[in-house]
Design an enzyme around this catalytic site. Structure first.
Site, PDB file in Angstrom:
ATOM      1  N   HIS A1271      54.653  11.938   7.699  1.00 13.64           N
ATOM      2  CA  HIS A1271      53.235  11.591   7.691  1.00 13.64           C
ATOM      3  C   HIS A1271      52.643  11.605   9.091  1.00 13.64           C
ATOM      4  O   HIS A1271      51.437  11.754   9.257  1.00 13.64           O
ATOM      5  CB  HIS A1271      53.013  10.230   7.019  1.00 13.64           C
ATOM      6  CG  HIS A1271      53.466   9.048   7.836  1.00 13.64           C
ATOM      7  ND1 HIS A1271      54.772   8.581   7.820  1.00 13.64           N
ATOM      8  CD2 HIS A1271      52.790   8.246   8.697  1.00 13.64           C
ATOM      9  CE1 HIS A1271      54.874   7.530   8.618  1.00 13.64           C
ATOM     10  NE2 HIS A1271      53.699   7.301   9.165  1.00 13.64           N
ATOM     11  N   GLU A1292      61.156  11.952   4.284  1.00 13.32           N
ATOM     12  CA  GLU A1292      60.139  11.550   5.247  1.00 13.32           C
ATOM     13  C   GLU A1292      60.507  11.981   6.661  1.00 13.32           C
ATOM     14  O   GLU A1292      59.650  12.056   7.538  1.00 13.32           O
ATOM     15  CB  GLU A1292      59.952  10.019   5.196  1.00 13.32           C
ATOM     16  CG  GLU A1292      58.881   9.455   6.120  1.00 13.32           C
ATOM     17  CD  GLU A1292      57.502   9.989   5.824  1.00 13.32           C
ATOM     18  OE1 GLU A1292      57.284  10.528   4.724  1.00 13.32           O
ATOM     19  OE2 GLU A1292      56.616   9.880   6.688  1.00 13.32           O
ATOM     20  N   CYS A1355      54.476   4.506  14.628  1.00 20.40           N
ATOM     21  CA  CYS A1355      55.390   5.250  13.774  1.00 20.40           C
ATOM     22  C   CYS A1355      56.093   6.349  14.582  1.00 20.40           C
ATOM     23  O   CYS A1355      55.465   7.042  15.371  1.00 20.40           O
ATOM     24  CB  CYS A1355      54.644   5.865  12.595  1.00 20.40           C
ATOM     25  SG  CYS A1355      54.089   4.642  11.398  1.00 20.40           S
TER      26      CYS A1355
END
EC number: 3.6.1.15
Length: 1929
Positions: A1271, A1292, A1355
């Site tokens: 993401h 991911e 992140c």
């Protein structure tokens, strides 16, 4: 080659010339060497092999050299080739070569029949000129061996004329250097002597004149690559003329071509030939190849930057082609030379290495001329226009703007906006980029159009001076023309070009002739400039073809890189073919493109052989002959593909006829009696590439590529079930039994009659087809899975099928095969959008008609299919639309829209009447983007020259092209975001070649990304009309005719629809589409008011500036306001006023406002003057006071000290109520984070968005490989300011490459769990992975709990394990409700960046492991045995009583009677503790101790500004230690003792490790194990205990020394005063300082030792010690590599296996004493902190300020205050819980207690005592006594026997020093040692008497006080002591 010769004399130090060799040869007395000299050179003659061998012996003896390795093979091959011919002529044997060369290396040339001796020339080394020198004797020997011509008068190389001097008799052989003689019947190097300077020939019948048609036509043939009609003599004649022209300026070739052009001619010929074999026929090809090889050897190891520079500067085509070959080779093998080299070379291909040197000069000159023309010519009355100019300038406003300018970001915005507003440039400023493009284009266009006009005006205006000043015969004009030539072409003209210039200018005697001359010069300059460009392309192509070699590009990565570069080079050549100025060179460019095409084709074939494919689907049609199987096969093939099927015949062994179509038919495949068809089918139906056997050269490398295979057979069971190949065969095929009942009945009823045609039907209803089950070998039986039953198993009955069923089955199976096959990246761009409209079965026809009407109305491109998903999308340019019933299964790759049948009944006529707004008619919710995609998506890019008006789309825009800017602006509508950049490049290309617009558009479309919007633009250009339609893909029509067409459909009238019939059918679109339209509307509104918006924003920023303003309160402006206005008019705000008043009051100063502000500014800027420091201290105290939130007041205190001003708190401070503890962490637990990332800071790179906004992070793990989150990458566009490439998602987790990585890298692991978060705090987790829902979608990861509050943008930050290796990435938190709850994505296994250095290691993660005596190990294949025996022998004086000594040599193995155990078992036992890691302190406690220890060392250790270079780091090592597991022996064994240079093995190994370290990448952390040869206590020997030796890799040691040598030296320098005693001199005054520290009042002392210290060191503690060292370094990539390497698990290599440790700290690790001591400090500090906090004490001070420590590895003395003394038992228990084993110094099992003041302290096996001479550290008495019992000698297994020879010097020095140490223990002990000494004198032969007690005492004290030179070395330098004065423990 220089390294291939071993020299034993100093002759190699000087250059050796051929002239010196000639002199020595003439003086030789060897009768076998015959020499003569003449004018053209110096010659050798070998009459037979014996003479040649004698000559080789002479070279060896005369120059004292020994050929070996490659040099020997090279020399001997050539001698052997010579001797083989001579043997045939003379009959002399050649067996003498066998001692130099193995038979397999001998290359015997085949001599042509009838050739004479003089006709054979050895291709060899050529030398011309008296100054020729050689770098090595190898090159000289090779030149002499193969023959040479040494020219004393610079004469040309050639055949020797008649000899002068000593005659040569017999069949002699002249080994003269002429590399080209073997290539021609008439060598051009020799025949060039027969050509006169004027181009004529001395023998006209043999060699034609330069102007002869054969020469001219030959040159044309070379340029056109059509040399089939040329004869060998033609090549030789052209080459002879070229050689003459290169050596003689008067040759007529120099009038037609320059020397550059002559070499260029040969370059073109060589580059144009596709096959390398064809190049051997080119003139002087061998010499050219030799020249390039010479340059390659010289330049290959040069850095890339130097090669780039040489490439741009070099004028030597041979050098340039060699450099290109080197660059292509290194770029192809990018994984060995880094990806940066590949990317740089790809960019370099696009550059022209010989660009015009004056590009910017021309722009500047033309700009100056334009402005000058405007002022002088275009403005005839500058005085009258001056007032207008002043008014336009607006100087007053401009001056005010400049005066108010501030040098800040806001200031620049305000100033630039004000200037733009002042001159009306605001809109221009907003649209700056397109304006810049337009202005630059206009400027360049003007520059190209004015050259001729300027010259014409110059000549016209100054015509009256023509006769006097413009005499074109004057040499000045030649020089001026030459200068212009340099500016235009980038090269100074040579003689031929100057002659052409002179000839052109000589005729320019009039104005018209002058203009004509200038035009001719311009044409000449243009041609010469283009010649250099074509030559540059030729050198690139030559280098490319040399790199296209399997020995250079050995793996698929290298082939892929080479193909990319070949395609880039082809594009560059292709652009030149479109340029009209290169039309004369079009044949040459086409030939170059053909050569690059051959390279691309070759690479594609090699890739195909290594690329996995989708397994084809194969069926077998079985049945009796004549039933129609073959006809059925072709029918099935026609339904599967529109292509005609390929046909294979397995009865022939080559398959050149195979065409590779989608369907392949193999008729009667099993007719081969040898059953070879089985292996063919198994290999064909496979995912591995199948290489077909082909005879034709062009078909070599062809692979099988069909999707469907249909085979026929008359045999029901093609392969017997008992065959071993039956299971793989039947697993790959599906058999269909085919019968024709009608035909069979007819044949039985009518034998011998022809079968009538009516028994066959076109739909194959006459056939009965039954599909068997999987693996069926007959109609009823299937293959046994395990192969035990040859009869097989009972199978299901066959399934009845028809032709459609077979086709659907094969298509379905192929789709399933594709799902299991990963398609290559890049094909997704051509993916066809698929839309499925689902409705009730009865409404399928209605929906189909509505969609068909909409397609017709709006000219949609989609294919429409009903009740089926089987469509061949390859034949449709648009999307695919399917109308199906709700009972149909829908594929996953379709967008599904469900129709509302009620809406269809409500407005059934809507679509039939208009065909628009079909969404309302179908009742579907569909976005405008989906509608556009469905109607107008274009798959791929199509160019159509044929224009049909009924097929053209309706126009949206019509553009008349007046300039390229019009074209670029119109194309902007068609492009995607990345395509806009490509449009800018197209603008430049079209500017350079504006006449090739249609062709350039074709080329540009190939690599351009178009927008997803549907746009149709008609371009009207001077040459015709171009229509461009884009929507993801593109279609283009080009015609020379003019088309007049109406405008197109607007957005409101397109298929997107709108409101129709009074809003009866409003469009139904999703909410997301409504939001998109709203945002679009906002952007349009802003675009209308953008100018006003910027002005208002700038005005607001300007108003926010600091301005003097009045802030007086009350009714009057006096009081405080008056005071604030003091100080030279400076106005203070309320806060500033309060600060000024408080500062003056507290510091009792009378400082003005101006002085206060100046002081405040100095303090803020970091000034270090006294006032600034004082202000910062006061400001910090004030901020802390205000942070409490309590009221304070200034008070005046009058007391004994006088009157003073103080600040008192006026509000009572209340203790906060402690919150009730619970499992849920509160907000207060997150306030301690400072937000500073501590894990691998140099390897973390930011991920940013398109506009530079921060998105998250990525972690670089080495060689440009990075990891991040899906993401993060989906949102972010740039990683480290560059686009990521090769992005792969694993859930991911994302891993990808970047071209320019950071300077450091982080280590990763896949088999551990996190212990620290990115900010260094502890992590609590079970590390069990599951799927969790997040705001970015579902993620597969683990939940972790930390005490750090995170925020958006974190992140991608790394979580690390105990060793500091990255194990996961931060992906999110629980938000405000649960901020401590984090989701961490684990780093799963993927292919790490490969490197040749990393492959040179013993432990490989991917290699299998075995169990070896309880250890999990890997086999190394190299058996490194543990050294047996000992160097210790019993002294002759103690042969009978050695058992009285407390120590003996350590166990010697299984033969040792004391404890028979193998040495390998001892090693295994020592490694057992390393199998499991120790626990170590909790992370938060360890972090606190680490921060305190760093704070303690901050003022003591200076921070290093740089690391040591490789050579300096090696010099800091002890060269007497081991080199480690990769190199045998000690370091000094690989160093030249005289020069200090390393040998090649050591140098290559260290260079390889160092190259990785400079990139921040960890290197292999491996050790060679051994057992320490030492004296051990007898109780240890009785149980077989012996200590390990860990021999560290020298590469690791160099990197560690480079990183930490300066820091460790600083720590050792403080050994007397600080916690770490490494390097302290225990026999000097430093012990007095230690003694004082030991007995500090109010403290308590504990002496501690540890068992198994090395193996119990916790990895997390070692990591923190390395981080502490790193804190004081320059934090360079070398430091990062050292930390990552030493933190990683160490690998022990022994006995043919390698073992990976899980904990511990090897004793041989670099800086082992420093690291052990730092670990000691951290462990003790952590234990004290943990115990105190468990007692409820908040340790908010630095614990190291209250305790004192002595540490040296595992030895420790702890000096603690009373409150720590009270908890010391718990401290030792806490240390035990960490995994350590603390003991007393006597190794007893009693608890560790305080050492009373009455007992001496023991440290480092010494006792601190005070005697009459002061403080002394006494060595243990037993250590001194055992020195007399044992002597070091040669290695032996019989240690009880005295040594055969004793080194009396060393032994005497040893015992003398023992006596000095003994003197410190008193007279009685000294007397005992004296008796031992006298025995040694008696039995060992020592001559030097022992000193008396007083003498020994005085000498030791003198050494102790530094009065005499001390032989007693400090602790920590055992390696020197063992070599000199040995004290064995």
């Amino acid at each position: 080659m220089a390294s291939a010769i071993a020299l034993s004399s100093s002759t190699a130090q000087n250059k050796i010339t051929l002239k010196s060799v000639a002199s020595r040869l003439q003086q030789t007395d060897d009768p076998d060497i015959r020499v003569w000299s003449q004018s053209v050179g110096f010659h050798l003659q070998f009459s037979n092999w014996k003479c040649a061998n004698a000559f080789c012996r002479f070279v060896t003896d005369a120059y004292n050299l020994t050929p070996y390795k490659e040099c020997a093979r090279s020399i001997t091959r050539q001698l052997t080739s010579l001797s083989n011919y001579l043997s045939a002529q003379t009959g002399v044997s050649v067996s003498g070569t066998q001692f130099l060369l193995s038979p397999s290396d001998v290359e015997v040339p085949v001599a042509k029949t009838g050739e004479s001796v003089s006709d054979i020339m050895v291709p060899s080394y050529s030398v011309n000129g008296t100054s020729m020198e050689f770098d090595s004797m190898a090159q000289l020997a090779q030149a002499l061996t193969t023959g040479f011509t040494f020219s004393v008068n610079d004469a040309q190389i050639g055949n020797a004329p008649a000899q002068t001097g000593e005659s040569v008799s017999g069949t002699g052989f002249i080994a003269e250097a002429c590399p080209s003689c073997a290539l021609y019947d008439k060598c051009p190097n020799c025949t060039s002597e027969l050509i006169n300077d004027d181009g004529s020939s001395q023998s006209p019948g043999d060699i034609p004149h330069w102007t002869h048609h054969k020469i001219a036509s030959g040159i044309v043939n070379i340029l056109s690559s059509d040399m089939s009609s040329m004869e060998d003599d033609d090549f030789a004649n052209i080459a002879a003329h070229v050689k003459k022209a290169l050596g003689t300026n008067s040759h007529p070739a120099n009038n037609d071509m320059s020397k550059d052009q002559l070499n260029w001619l040969l370059n073109i010929a060589e580059a144009s030939l596709i096959r390398k074999a064809d190049r051997t026929a080119l003139p002087m090809n061998a010499a050219r190849i030799a020249a390039r090889r010479g340059w390659r050897e010289k330049l290959f190891n040069e850095p890339a930057d130097k090669l780039y520079t040489l490439l741009r500067k070099s004028k030597d085509s041979f050098q340039k082609s060699a450099i290109w070959g080197i660059l292509f080779e290194k770029a192809s093998n990018a994984k060995h030379y880094t990806e940066i080299v590949f990317q740089d070379i790809v960019k370099l291909i696009k550059e022209e290495c010989n660009p015009s040197n004056n590009f910017y000069f021309k722009v500047m000159a033309q700009s100056f001329l334009d402005h000058f023309r405007m002022l002088v010519i275009d403005n005839p009355d500058p005085v009258a226009n001056l007032p207008k100019f002043i008014l336009k300038l607006k100087p007053l406003n401009l001056k005010m703007i400049i005066e108010n300018h501030e040098n800040t970001a806001e200031g620049w915005i305000v100033t630039l906006t004000a200037v733009a507003e002042l001159y009306g440039w605001l809109e221009f400023a907003v649209d700056l980029v397109p304006k810049i493009v337009s202005e630059l284009y206009d400027l360049l266009t003007s520059a190209t159009q004015k050259c001729f006009s300027m010259v014409r005006e110059l000549l016209t205006n100054l015509n009256i001076l023509k006769a006097e000043s413009f005499d074109f015969t004057n040499p000045f004009w030649y020089a001026l023309a030459a200068l212009l030539s340099y500016f235009v072409t980038g090269f100074l003209p040579n003689n031929a070009k100057c002659s052409a210039i002179k000839q052109t200018l000589n005729g320019a005697t009039t104005l018209v002739a002058g203009i004509t001359a200038i035009q001719k010069l311009a044409a000449m300059f243009s041609a010469w400039s283009n010649e250099s460009v074509v030559d540059d392309l030729s050198t690139k192509v030559i280098g490319l073809t040399e790199a296209d070699n399997p020995t250079v590009t050995q793996d698929i990565d290298a082939v892929t890189n080479l193909q990319i570069m070949a395609e880039q080079l082809k594009d560059q050549i292709k652009l030149k073919t479109l340029d009209p100025t290169f039309q004369p060179y079009l044949p040459v460019l086409r030939n170059l493109m053909s050569t690059t095409d051959s390279v691309i084709s070759h690479c594609a074939k090699r890739k195909a052989l290594a690329t996995q494919r989708t397994a084809p689907v194969c069926i077998i049609l079985t049945g009796p002959a004549g039933c129609g199987k073959t006809t059925l096969a072709y029918a099935i093939a026609n339904r599967l593909s529109a292509q005609k099927p390929s046909v294979l015949n397995l009865n022939i062994d080559h398959h050149d006829a195979y065409t590779g179509n989608e369907v392949c038919i193999i008729d009667e495949f099993d007719s081969n009696p040898d059953s070879k068809f089985v292996e063919f089918v198994v290999e064909m139906v496979n995912t591995n590439p199948m290489l077909l056997n082909c005879d034709l050269i062009e078909n070599k490398g062809k692979t099988f590529s069909s999707k469907y295979v249909i085979m026929t057979s008359n045999n029901e069971t093609p392969v017997k079930p008992n065959s071993t190949r039956a299971p793989p065969f039947y697993r790959r095929v599906r058999i269909i039994d085919v019968t024709n009942p009608g035909v069979m009945s007819f044949k039985y009823e009518n034998p011998g009659q022809e079968v009538p045609s009516y028994l066959f039907s076109n739909d194959f209803n006459h056939l009965s087809m039954s599909m068997r089950g999987f693996g069926a070998f007959s109609k009823t039986r299937v293959i046994d899975p395990e192969g035990r039953k040859t009869c097989g198993l009972e199978g299901p009955p066959g399934q009845r099928v028809d032709v459609d069923d077979i086709v659907r089955y094969m298509q379905r199976m192929y789709r399933e095969n594709q799902m299991n096959f990963k398609s290559e990246a890049g094909n997704n761009r051509l993916k066809t959008p698929r839309f499925a409209f689902v409705t009730q079965r009865k409404h399928v026809d209605t929906v189909y008609k509505i969609l068909a009407a909409a397609k017709t109305t709006y000219n949609g491109y989609y294919s429409l299919t009903k009740d089926s998903f089987d469509v061949n999308e390859g034949h449709n340019i648009g999307s695919s639309v399917f109308v199906v019933g709700d009972d149909k299964e829908i594929p996953h790759n379709c967008k599904i829209f469900r129709c509302n049948h009620l809406a269809m009944f409500r407005h059934p006529e809507l679509a039939h009447i208009e065909g628009d707004n079909f969404r309302a008619a179908l009742g579907v919710t569909m976005s405008d983007q989906d509608v556009t995609l469905m109607f107008y998506h274009i798959r791929g890019k199509h160019i159509q020259d044929e224009v049909r008006l009924d097929e053209l789309p309706a126009n949206h825009h019509i553009v008349t092209v007046h300039s390229v800017y019009d074209m670029a602006w119109a194309l902007n509508r068609h492009l995607s975001l990345t395509g806009k950049w490509q449009a800018l490049k197209a603008v430049y290309d079209l500017y350079m070649t504006p006449d090739i617009l249609p062709a350039a558009l074709r080329h540009w479309m190939d690599n351009t990304k178009f927008s997803s919007d549907h746009v149709v633009t008609q371009f009207i250009v001077p040459g015709g009309t171009i229509i461009l339609e884009t929507c993801n893909g593109a279609r283009m029509w080009a015609t020379s005719r003019r088309l007049i067409r109406a405008g197109g459909i607007s957005n409101n009238n397109g298929p997107e629809g709108g409101f129709r019939f009074g809003s009866i059918a409003p469009r139904d679109i999703p909410w997301s589409e409504i939001l998109r339209e709203f945002l679009n509307l906002i952007s349009l509104i802003w675009s209308r008011v953008k100018g006003a918006t910027i002005v208002l924003t700038a005005l607001l920023l300007y108003m926010k500036r600091y301005k003097p303003r009045s802030e007086a309160k009350g009714k009057t402006k006096g009081g405080r306001g008056a005071i604030r206005h003091g100080g030279k008019g400076i106005v203070l705000s309320d806060d500033e006023y309060d600060e000024w008043r408080e500062f003056n009051m507290e510091k009792r100063m009378d400082m003005s406002v101006d002085e206060f502000l100046m002081l405040k500014h100095r303090a803020a800027l970091g000034s270090d003057d006294t006032g600034a420091i004082q202000f910062r201290s006061w400001w910090t105290a004030r901020q802390m006071r205000e942070s409490t939130g309590l009221d304070h007041d200034d008070v005046t205190v009058i007391g004994k000290g006088g009157v003073r001003h103080e600040v008192h708190r006026t509000e009572i401070m209340k203790a906060p109520k402690q919150k009730k503890k619970s499992f849920a962490w509160g907000e207060d637990m997150y306030a301690e984070g400072d937000g500073k990332i501590v894990n691998h800071v140099n390897a973390i790179v930011p991920v940013t968005g398109l506009c530079g906004e921060h998105i998250g992070y990525a972690v670089h793990i080495g060689h440009g490989k990075c990891i991040s989150l899906k993401h993060v990458l989906k949102t972010g566009s740039y990683v480290f300011n560059q686009k990521p490439i090769d992005v792969t998602f694993d859930g991911e987790l994302a891993h990808f490459q970047i071209q320019q990585p950071p300077s450091s890298a982080a280590p990763v692991t896949f088999s551990s769990k996190p212990t620290r978060d990115p900010w260094g705090r502890s992590v609590s987790t079970e590390w069990k992975h599951d799927t969790y829902n997040t705001t970015a979608g579902k993620m597969y990861g683990s939940i972790c709990w930390t005490a750090t509050r995170t925020q958006p943008g974190d992140c991608g930050l790394p979580y690390v394990d105990r060793a500091g290796q990255v194990v996961g990435l931060h992906a999110g938190s629980g938000g405000d409700s649960a901020p401590g709850r984090k989701i961490v994505i684990p780093v799963t296994k993927f292919k790490l960046p490969s490197n040749t250095v990393l492959s040179n290691r013993f432990w490989k993660e991917e290699a299998p492991t075995i169990s070896y005596k309880g250890l999990t190990v890997q086999e190394t294949g190299v058996n490194k045995a543990v050294l047996k025996g000992t160097n210790y022998h019993v002294s002759p004086a103690h042969v009978d009583d050695y058992q009285d000594c407390t120590h003996q040599p350590a166990n010697l193995g299984a033969q040792d009677e004391r404890y028979p155990v193998s040495l390998t078992s001892i090693v295994i036992n020592n490694l057992e503790p390393y199998k499991q890691p120790t626990q170590g302190p909790p992370t938060e406690v360890l972090n606190k101790a680490y921060n305190m220890l760093v704070q303690h060392y901050e003022p003591l250790i200076p921070k290093a500004t740089t690391h040591l270079e490789m050579g300096d780091a090696f010099a800091a090592l002890n060269v007497k230690t081991s080199c480690g597991p990769y190199i045998t022996g000690r370091k000094k064994d690989h160093i030249d003792p005289e020069t200090g240079k390393w040998d090649e093995t050591l140098r290559n190994h260290i260079n390889a490790r160092w190259s990785l370290a400079t990139q921040g990448v960890p290197i292999p952390h491996e050790y060679q194990l051994g057992l320490k040869d030492e004296l051990r206590p007898k109780d240890k020997i009785a149980v077989g205990k012996r200590r390990l030796i860990w021999g560290c890799d020298v590469g690791v040691a160099v990197v560690a020394a480079s990183a930490f040598k300066e820091v460790s030296s600083a720590i050792m320098a403080m050994s007397e005063f600080d916690f770490i005693q490494v390097g302290i001199n225990m026999d000097g005054t430093a012990v007095e300082t230690l003694y004082k520290r030991l007995y500090t009042p109010g403290t308590h002392r504990y002496c501690v030792d540890y068992s198994k210290w090395d193996s119990t060191q916790p990895p997390n503690v070692t990591r923190m010690s390395l981080e502490l060292l790193r804190h004081f370094t320059d934090k360079s990539p070398v430091v990062d590599s050292a930390v990552a390497t030493l933190s990683s698990p160490s690998i022990a290599v022994f006995g043919g296996v390698s073992f990976k440790t899980n904990g511990g700290l090897p004793s041989g690790m670099p800086l082992t004493s420093i690291l052990n001591s730092l670990n000691h400090c951290l462990l003790v500090g952590s234990a004290i902190i943990q115990v105190l906090e468990s007692k409820g004490v908040d340790v908010n001070w630095n614990i190291y300020d209250t305790i004192d420590l002595f540490t040296y590895g595992d030895d420790g003395v702890y000096i603690v205050p009373n409150f720590v003394h009270s908890v010391m038992p718990e401290v030792f228990s806490c240390l035990s819980s960490y995994g350590l084993k603390p003991t007393r110094t006597d190794k007893s099992s009693a608890p560790i207690t305080e050492i009373p003041l009455s007992e001496p302290i023991e440290f480092l096996k010494r006792q601190f005592v005070r005697n009459q001479f002061g403080v002394r550290a006494l060595l243990d008495r037993s250590s001194l006594i055992r020195q007399f019992y044992y002597i070091k000698g040669k290695n032996t297994m019989e240690w009880t026997k005295p040594p055969e020879q004793i080194d009396l010097t060393s032994r005497t020095a040893q015992l003398q020093v023992v006596m000095l140490y003994a003197s410190q223990h008193g007279r009685e002990f000294y007397k005992k040692c004296l008796d031992y000494y006298q025995l040694a004198m008696e039995y060992e032969g020592i001559k030097l008497d022992a000193p008396t007690y007083d003498e020994a005492l005085a000498k030791y004290n003198a050494n102790f006080n530094g009065v005499e030179d001390c032989d007693l070395l400090p602790a920590g330098y055992d390696e020197h002591r063992l070599d000199k004065i040995v004290f064995e423990n």
